[in-house]
Structure formats: C-alpha cells, structure tokens
Design a protein around this motif. Structure first.
Motif, PDB file in Angstrom:
ATOM      1  N   ALA A  62      38.173  52.742  31.468  1.00  0.00           N
ATOM      2  CA  ALA A  62      39.014  54.052  31.681  1.00  0.00           C
ATOM      3  C   ALA A  62      40.092  54.195  30.741  1.00  0.00           C
ATOM      4  O   ALA A  62      40.333  55.351  30.204  1.00  0.00           O
ATOM      5  CB  ALA A  62      39.876  53.994  32.852  1.00  0.00           C
ATOM      6  N   THR A  63      40.513  53.274  30.036  1.00  0.00           N
ATOM      7  CA  THR A  63      41.377  53.278  28.938  1.00  0.00           C
ATOM      8  C   THR A  63      41.136  53.334  27.693  1.00  0.00           C
ATOM      9  O   THR A  63      41.489  53.479  26.587  1.00  0.00           O
ATOM     10  CB  THR A  63      42.450  52.135  28.841  1.00  0.00           C
ATOM     11  N   THR A  64      39.546  53.095  27.359  1.00  0.00           N
ATOM     12  CA  THR A  64      38.583  53.106  26.084  1.00  0.00           C
ATOM     13  C   THR A  64      38.496  54.656  25.985  1.00  0.00           C
ATOM     14  O   THR A  64      37.843  55.633  26.736  1.00  0.00           O
ATOM     15  CB  THR A  64      37.549  52.356  26.003  1.00  0.00           C
ATOM     16  N   MET A  71      32.365  47.571  18.549  1.00  0.00           N
ATOM     17  CA  MET A  71      31.921  46.784  17.674  1.00  0.00           C
ATOM     18  C   MET A  71      31.597  45.207  18.117  1.00  0.00           C
ATOM     19  O   MET A  71      31.915  44.919  19.543  1.00  0.00           O
ATOM     20  CB  MET A  71      33.061  46.660  16.727  1.00  0.00           C
ATOM     21  N   ALA A  72      30.790  44.434  17.531  1.00  0.00           N
ATOM     22  CA  ALA A  72      30.418  43.103  17.963  1.00  0.00           C
ATOM     23  C   ALA A  72      31.513  41.965  18.007  1.00  0.00           C
ATOM     24  O   ALA A  72      31.467  41.290  19.055  1.00  0.00           O
ATOM     25  CB  ALA A  72      29.441  42.662  16.857  1.00  0.00           C
ATOM     26  N   SER A  73      32.703  42.313  17.659  1.00  0.00           N
ATOM     27  CA  SER A  73      33.742  41.635  17.731  1.00  0.00           C
ATOM     28  C   SER A  73      34.475  42.030  18.930  1.00  0.00           C
ATOM     29  O   SER A  73      35.423  41.048  19.273  1.00  0.00           O
ATOM     30  CB  SER A  73      34.791  41.697  16.613  1.00  0.00           C
ATOM     31  N   GLY A  74      34.317  43.019  19.792  1.00  0.00           N
ATOM     32  CA  GLY A  74      34.790  43.160  20.897  1.00  0.00           C
ATOM     33  C   GLY A  74      35.831  44.258  20.798  1.00  0.00           C
ATOM     34  O   GLY A  74      36.198  44.711  21.856  1.00  0.00           O
ATOM     35  N   GLY A  75      36.220  44.558  19.539  1.00  0.00           N
ATOM     36  CA  GLY A  75      36.906  45.905  19.250  1.00  0.00           C
ATOM     37  C   GLY A  75      36.211  47.103  19.163  1.00  0.00           C
ATOM     38  O   GLY A  75      35.329  47.181  19.551  1.00  0.00           O
TER      39      GLY A  75
END
Length: 79
Positions: A62-64, A71-75
């Motif tokens: 909901a906040t994204t 991204m692969a790094s989680g960001g």
C-alpha cells in the motif's frame, strides 16, 4: 517468543474483506506464500495464516508507489 496470530481462511477473509474462496483459489501460492504467510501444522491439509506477515506485506504494498520498479536488492527504482 514473539506473539503470532494464526487464522483460518474464514477468519482471514473476514479481516481483509475477501471471499474465502478467493483466498484459497487466487491468492494462496501467488501472493500468500507457504512458510511466510501461512503454514500447514503437523504436515496436514489444514492451513493457518500468519496474520502479522499478511498485515505487514499488505501495508508494504500500500505504501509502494504504483510506478516504482522493484529491484533485485529489495529496493525500488522510482523513474
């Protein structure tokens, strides 16, 4: 030990306002993953959902921003 709230499909459906059938047929194993969002106690057929994991992931989505690229790094890449 951390408190964990286990819920049946019907209890989860009432809390997140989804039909239990939708949870079983469309969300389970696509967005709700075994080991993260639910368990099968004692290796049986019964499924118990882990409320805290479901709640946290729903809040994160909901906040994204919808235009963010994961991204692969989680960001996220915002443009």
């Amino acid at each position: 030990m951390e408190d964990v709230t286990y819920m049946t499909t019907d209890e989860l459906a009432a809390r997140i306002k989804y039909d239990p059938r939708t949870i079983r047929e469309r969300l389970k194993d696509t967005v709700l993953l075994e080991g993260r969002h639910y368990i099968r106690p004692f290796g049986g057929r019964k499924i118990l959902f882990i409320w805290e994991a479901v709640r946290d992931d729903m809040a994160a989505v909901a906040t994204t921003p919808s235009f963010a690229i994961p991204m692969a790094s989680g960001g996220y890449c915002h443009g």
